[in-house]
Every structure is written in C-alpha cells, then in structure tokens.
Design a protein around this motif. Structure first.
Motif: not given
Length: 223
Positions: A36-41, A66-67, A208-217
């Motif tokens: 991810a380039v940038g961060e989740l709020s 911002r991601v 979400a995928v780029l920030a490694r938050h996977t397997g969720i809805v």
C-alpha cells in the motif's frame, strides 16, 4: 519479406497478442509483493484494528481514499455474466486500473461450464490479485479458493459464505449474494449497483488487500 520488415511485423503482433499495458511476462519472477502506498484512515476498521477472519467491517466513507497500489501491481479481472450490475462492476475495475496505472488483464467465463476453468486461467497468470465480478462465480470460487491460499482474491458486489484468509469481499445493502441456496443479509437489488458505489467498492476492497486486511467482508453504507 525483408528481415527488418519481418522483425517489425513480429513486434507489432506481440503487442497485439499481449493486450496489456506493460507487455511483461507475468510468469517471470521473482516479482515484489505489492504494498500500500499511503495509509488507511482510522475510520476504516473502527476500534477493532485486527478484525477476525470472516468478520464484517463497516468502513467510514472515504477512509480508503489515501491508499494506492505500489508500482507494478498485476491484477486479473475475472468476470462472468452480461447483466447490468456485472457490467458496472467491470467498468469500475477498469477505471480504477487506469487511474492507478495497474497492469490489468481480463479473464471472462464464456458459460456455466467455463466458470472453474476461468478461475484456473486467472490463477495460472500468477497475478498479485484476482478481482471477481459476477454472481455466477461465487459457488465456483467457494470450491476453488480454499485450495489456493497463496492467491489473493477480491470479490466485489457479493461474498463467499465461508471465506478463507485469501478472499476479501465488499458488499452493501442490495448486494450480498453468497451462493445458490444460501440466504442473503439483504434483498438483492440490481439498482444498488451504481457507478459510484461500485467504484467505492473496488477502491475500498483493494485498499484492504494492500493493507493486509484480508479474509473479511467490507460493508459499505451511505452511497
């Protein structure tokens, strides 16, 4: 044919056959894992910064804006169906890829018998991410994805009933198909697949995928 002309003709043919922005052979490696380039709020995950697998998260609108993907990300758009919602999702993925300079390739299932083979073709291209658009793909994905945990998938406008850690989904009220014979958390509504909502779904899901938050809805509201 003179050799210079023959060589030029081969070069043009190669470009036409690849049909992708970079012309790279995706089978060549190693390829750096995209990031991810940038961060989740803060409003993306809310108070739970480590959501459990299969949990549902309701990100605040725009908390993913911002991601962006790092350079060189390789994405396959896997699609099936010609209905308006699916076409709207496909357009959203294509526009996201163009805006973010993503190397995007498309695999389209031709009929019901081609759904699983289409998923296999997408995985065989060794992409960083497979983005699925079309309800017809949900049951085949539920059967295939648990056996390919190294491949990341993003499902937009639907979800798997029991996703593994490599499958992330984005839903909203009117779009929560989970497979044949399974109940939905909301009544299906084709009109809910607006261009704005589909674009937000693609951006939220890829963030979400780029920030490694996977397997969720991810459940989108207020669109």
């Amino acid at each position: 044919m003179h050799r210079p002309l023959f060589t030029a003709a081969l070069a043009v043919a190669a470009v036409l056959l690849t049909g992708c922005a970079s012309g790279d052979d995706w089978s060549e490696g190693p390829h750096p894992r995209p990031s991810a380039v940038g961060e989740l709020s803060a409003g993306f995950l809310g108070p739970d910064t480590s959501p459990a697998p299969e949990s549902t998260v309701t990100p605040s609108p725009g908390s993913w804006s911002r991601v962006h993907p790092s350079d060189g990300i390789r994405v396959v758009l896997l699609t099936a169906g010609h209905d308006r919602p699916t076409k709207t999702l496909v357009t959203a993925v294509q526009e996201w890829a163009q805006d973010e300079d993503v190397d995007l390739r498309t695999v389209t299932a031709t009929d019901a018998g081609d759904l699983v083979p289409a998923i296999t073709r997408a995985m065989d291209m060794h992409p960083d991410l497979v983005v699925s658009a079309g309800n017809d793909l949900i049951d085949p994905l539920a059967a295939v994805t648990p056996n390919h945990l190294a491949q990341q998938f993003l499902v937009v406008g639907a979800e798997l009933a029991e996703p593994t850690q490599n499958v992330t989904a984005v839903d909203w009220s009117g779009a929560s198909f989970r497979g044949e014979g399974l109940g939905m958390s909301s009544t299906y509504d084709a009109s809910s697949f607006t261009a704005a909502r589909c674009a937000a779904a693609v951006r939220a899901g890829t963030a979400a995928v780029l920030a490694r938050h996977t397997g969720i809805v991810l459940w989108l509201e207020d669109f």
